[in-house]
Design a protein around this motif. Structure first.
Motif, short mmCIF file in Angstrom:
data_model
loop_
_atom_site.label_atom_id
_atom_site.label_comp_id
_atom_site.label_asym_id
_atom_site.label_seq_id
_atom_site.Cartn_x
_atom_site.Cartn_y
_atom_site.Cartn_z
N ARG A 100 0.75 -1.11 -0.14
CA ARG A 100 0.21 -0.05 0.12
C ARG A 100 0.92 1.13 0.01
N LEU A 101 2.03 1.03 0.77
CA LEU A 101 3.05 2.34 0.68
C LEU A 101 3.45 2.70 -0.65
N ALA A 102 3.89 1.48 -1.45
CA ALA A 102 4.42 1.85 -2.50
C ALA A 102 3.49 2.30 -3.53
N ARG A 162 0.97 4.21 -2.81
CA ARG A 162 0.75 5.58 -2.34
C ARG A 162 1.74 6.56 -2.87
N ILE A 163 3.03 5.99 -2.83
CA ILE A 163 4.19 6.85 -3.25
C ILE A 163 4.20 6.89 -4.71
N TRP A 164 3.77 5.62 -5.40
CA TRP A 164 3.69 6.08 -6.93
C TRP A 164 2.49 6.99 -7.23
N ALA A 165 1.59 7.06 -6.66
CA ALA A 165 0.41 7.88 -6.93
C ALA A 165 0.94 9.44 -6.57
N SER A 166 1.66 9.63 -5.59
CA SER A 166 2.05 11.03 -5.24
C SER A 166 3.39 11.28 -5.87
N SER A 167 3.92 10.69 -6.77
CA SER A 167 5.17 10.98 -7.31
C SER A 167 5.25 12.27 -8.19
N TYR A 184 22.62 10.91 3.97
CA TYR A 184 21.03 10.63 3.62
C TYR A 184 20.79 10.65 2.07
N MET A 185 21.78 10.32 1.07
CA MET A 185 21.73 10.30 0.02
C MET A 185 22.94 9.51 -0.63
N THR A 186 22.76 8.33 -1.08
CA THR A 186 23.93 7.64 -1.62
C THR A 186 23.55 6.82 -2.96
N GLY A 198 20.38 5.02 -1.99
CA GLY A 198 19.94 5.27 -0.51
C GLY A 198 19.33 6.59 -0.42
N LEU A 199 18.10 6.75 0.10
CA LEU A 199 17.52 7.91 0.18
C LEU A 199 16.75 8.22 1.57
N SER A 200 16.86 8.99 2.21
CA SER A 200 16.44 9.34 3.40
C SER A 200 15.20 10.24 3.28
N PRO A 201 14.03 9.85 4.15
CA PRO A 201 12.80 10.69 4.04
C PRO A 201 13.02 12.09 4.38
N GLN A 202 14.17 12.28 5.07
CA GLN A 202 14.53 13.72 5.66
C GLN A 202 15.16 14.55 4.57
N VAL A 203 15.55 14.07 3.50
CA VAL A 203 16.01 15.24 2.41
C VAL A 203 15.49 16.47 2.23
N PRO A 204 14.23 16.33 2.04
CA PRO A 204 13.52 17.55 1.81
C PRO A 204 13.88 18.66 2.96
N ASP A 205 13.84 17.83 4.37
CA ASP A 205 13.93 18.92 5.41
C ASP A 205 15.63 19.39 5.61
N PRO A 264 13.38 19.02 -10.00
CA PRO A 264 12.21 18.37 -9.47
C PRO A 264 12.63 16.94 -8.90
N GLY A 265 13.36 16.89 -7.88
CA GLY A 265 13.92 15.62 -7.46
C GLY A 265 12.76 14.78 -6.78
N GLY A 266 11.65 15.44 -6.38
CA GLY A 266 10.42 15.00 -5.97
C GLY A 266 9.40 16.09 -6.02
N ARG A 316 8.05 16.99 -3.17
CA ARG A 316 8.12 17.70 -2.00
C ARG A 316 9.36 18.45 -2.17
N ILE A 317 10.36 18.18 -3.03
CA ILE A 317 11.62 19.17 -3.08
C ILE A 317 10.93 20.30 -3.63
N LEU A 318 10.13 20.40 -4.67
CA LEU A 318 9.60 21.57 -5.14
C LEU A 318 8.85 22.26 -4.09
N ALA A 342 20.15 22.82 -8.04
CA ALA A 342 19.97 21.42 -8.31
C ALA A 342 20.59 20.58 -6.83
N PHE A 343 20.13 19.50 -6.51
CA PHE A 343 20.43 18.95 -5.20
C PHE A 343 20.85 17.43 -5.49
N GLY A 344 21.77 17.16 -4.73
CA GLY A 344 22.04 15.66 -4.60
C GLY A 344 23.07 15.20 -3.24
C1 LIG Z 1 8.36 10.29 -1.98
C2 LIG Z 1 7.34 11.50 -2.11
C3 LIG Z 1 6.78 11.63 -3.56
C4 LIG Z 1 6.08 10.96 -1.28
O1 LIG Z 1 5.05 12.15 -1.09
P1 LIG Z 1 3.78 11.73 -0.40
O2 LIG Z 1 3.33 10.18 -0.61
O3 LIG Z 1 2.87 12.87 -0.84
O4 LIG Z 1 4.20 12.15 1.05
P2 LIG Z 1 4.94 11.93 2.11
O5 LIG Z 1 6.30 12.64 1.95
O6 LIG Z 1 4.36 12.06 3.50
O7 LIG Z 1 5.65 10.16 1.99
C5 LIG Z 1 4.79 9.34 2.14
C6 LIG Z 1 5.15 8.22 3.01
O8 LIG Z 1 6.69 7.67 2.22
C7 LIG Z 1 7.67 7.77 3.10
N1 LIG Z 1 8.97 8.36 2.43
C8 LIG Z 1 8.95 9.55 1.83
N2 LIG Z 1 10.13 9.45 1.22
C9 LIG Z 1 10.98 8.50 1.69
C10 LIG Z 1 12.15 7.74 1.61
N3 LIG Z 1 13.14 8.67 0.88
N4 LIG Z 1 12.70 7.00 2.14
C11 LIG Z 1 11.67 6.11 2.61
N5 LIG Z 1 10.54 6.46 3.03
C12 LIG Z 1 10.02 7.53 2.69
C13 LIG Z 1 7.15 8.71 4.18
O9 LIG Z 1 7.93 8.45 5.38
C14 LIG Z 1 5.68 8.57 4.43
O10 LIG Z 1 5.66 7.33 5.25
P3 LIG Z 1 4.69 7.10 6.24
O11 LIG Z 1 3.19 7.61 5.77
O12 LIG Z 1 4.66 5.91 6.92
O13 LIG Z 1 4.90 8.06 7.31
C15 LIG Z 1 7.74 12.84 -1.44
O14 LIG Z 1 7.99 12.72 -0.27
C16 LIG Z 1 9.16 13.42 -2.09
O15 LIG Z 1 8.89 14.03 -3.08
N6 LIG Z 1 10.06 13.22 -1.54
C17 LIG Z 1 11.16 13.62 -2.00
C18 LIG Z 1 12.16 12.41 -3.00
C19 LIG Z 1 13.72 12.94 -2.96
O16 LIG Z 1 14.28 12.99 -1.95
N7 LIG Z 1 14.06 13.15 -4.06
C20 LIG Z 1 15.39 13.33 -4.30
C21 LIG Z 1 15.94 14.67 -4.12
S1 LIG Z 1 17.22 15.33 -5.26
#
Ligand SMILES: CC(C)(COP(=O)(O)OP(=O)(O)OC[C@H]1O[C@@H](n2cnc3c(N)ncnc32)[C@H](O)[C@@H]1OP(=O)(O)O)[C@@H](O)C(=O)NCCC(=O)NCCS
Length: 347
Positions: free
Chosen positions: A36-38, A40-45, A220-222, A233-240, A271-273, A275-277, A332-334
């Motif tokens: 379900r998580l995958a 959701r991520i797909w749909a919000s990409s 956070y990014m590898t 390797g991509l941390s969810p904290q990258v946007p923060d 546009p890394g994702g 949330r980045i934008l 740009a970011f990385g």
């Molecule tokens: C991935 C993304 C599209 C998902 O968006 P979303 O579904 O609208 O909402 P969220 O950001 O809340 O993420 C949804 C879930 O995916 C998880 N998630 C997001 N990014 C993740 C990551 N890099 N690794 C692991 N889990 C991740 C969140 O923790 C959240 O999980 P939870 O519901 O269990 O808390 C969005 O988070 C994004 O754009 N991230 C930036 C991606 C990035 O760093 N790109 C490269 C930068 S150059």
């Protein structure tokens, strides 16, 4: 006379399109066992269409060894790179024989003799063309590439070509329940973008570049080389983390030229994702319309790593009528975590 480095032509080449929904339905829903998580991520990409030399619907490379992926990389990158460079040269009105420096940026494939040698040969660049390969820097690498090439144009009056080419579709990883792999597989895509810079064209001057690397968050990014391709390797904290730096690094770049955020006419943001934008828009105090070209780049191309910011730059310049003296900022970011910015000015 002070020389400038001007962008005289930009062109992008992409492989066959892949529909984001069809990729989920036909391959990744099984790859991720209906997670379900995958889904959701797909749909919000934010991606609707992307491009791949290896379409998972017809070819599953997830268990391929790295050697096979690298061989395929050369086969596929050559025609794409050739199309992008030929297209940019044609737009610039420059012939391949006039190229003095050819730089190739990539983090998704390696070979020696490399694309710089093979493409220079096939495109008819001079035998004494200078070449540069920039490897494994990641999504922001177009900007240090552009900046280095621009310095050569200014210092030595060369005509230069920068090619960014990435084939992320060759690095689909074996099935896993790791969310970071789901994010990488939902966003990344293939493209080749070339930029021609000359000292005397009309167009955008590459004025200045800034880098900031937050090494406290380097993990956070590898992008690891494994026996089964390259693995993100991509941390969810990258946007923060980007949120902490993006305003100050951009203000520092502009301040060197007596400019502020309000002096920027157009923005090209990697546009890394989505949330980045969102983070960049909010921190820089921009309107959604200021990031529309970048968001549409994500929608139509996905995150193609290094070419992406150049695609967004090309797109925003097409949409925005720029007057002489108008400023454009590309960001740009990385990995690093690194933020790279460049200031451009319409001649
Ligand atoms: C991935 C993304 C599209 C998902 O968006 P979303 O579904 O609208 O909402 P969220 O950001 O809340 O993420 C949804 C879930 O995916 C998880 N998630 C997001 N990014 C993740 C990551 N890099 N690794 C692991 N889990 C991740 C969140 O923790 C959240 O999980 P939870 O519901 O269990 O808390 C969005 O988070 C994004 O754009 N991230 C930036 C991606 C990035 O760093 N790109 C490269 C930068 S150059």
């Amino acid at each position: 006379m002070v020389r400038t480095a001007r962008i005289a032509g930009v062109a992008t080449a992409v492989p066959a399109p892949m529909d984001q929904r069809a990729l989920w339905d036909g391959f990744f829903s099984k790859h991720y066992a209906g997670s379900r998580l995958a889904e959701r991520i797909w749909a919000s990409s934010g991606v609707v269409t992307r491009h791949g030399v290896a379409d998972p619907l017809t070819e599953d490379v997830s268990e391929w060894g790295t050697g096979a992926r690298m061989r395929r990389y050369v086969t596929e990158a050559m025609p794409l790179g050739k199309d992008a460079v030929a297209g940019a040269l044609a737009k610039a009105g420059v012939s391949a024989e006039e190229v003095g420096l050819f730089a190739v940026v990539s983090c998704t494939g390696y070979a020696t003799p490399g694309l710089d040698i093979l493409l220079a040969r096939d495109l008819g660049m001079p035998a004494d063309v200078q070449r540069l390969m920039v490897g494994h820097m990641g999504c922001y690498a177009a900007i240090p590439g552009l900046s280095t090439v621009a310095d050569a144009v200014v210092a030595r009056g060369l005509t230069a070509v920068l090619l960014c080419v990435e084939l992320t579709s060759l690095h689909v990883q074996p099935a896993t329940d790791e969310a970071q792999q789901m994010v990488a597989h939902a966003l990344f895509s293939d493209a080749a973008t070339a930029v021609v810079l000359t000292p005397d064209a009309s167009g955008l001057d590459v004025v200045d570049t800034i880098a900031r690397t937050d090494v406290a968050h380097q993990s956070y990014m590898t992008w690891d080389v494994t026996d089964l391709g390259f693995r993100m390797g991509l941390s969810p904290q990258v946007p923060d983390i980007l949120q902490r730096h993006v305003r100050s690094v951009t203000e520092d770049l502009l301040a060197r030229h007596g400019l502020g955020l309000d002096d920027v006419t157009a923005w090209a943001i990697h546009p890394g994702g989505p949330r980045i934008l969102d983070v960049c828009r909010d921190e820089l105090g921009l309107a959604e319309s200021d990031v529309a070209a970048s968001r549409d780049t994500l929608r139509d191309y996905g995150n193609c790593s290094s070419p992406t910011v150049l695609i967004a730059l090309d797109e925003v310049c097409r949409r925005t009528p720029l007057a002489s003296g108008d400023h454009v900022v590309a960001l740009a970011f990385g990995p690093g975590l690194t933020l790279y910015g460049t200031l451009l000015r319409q001649a």
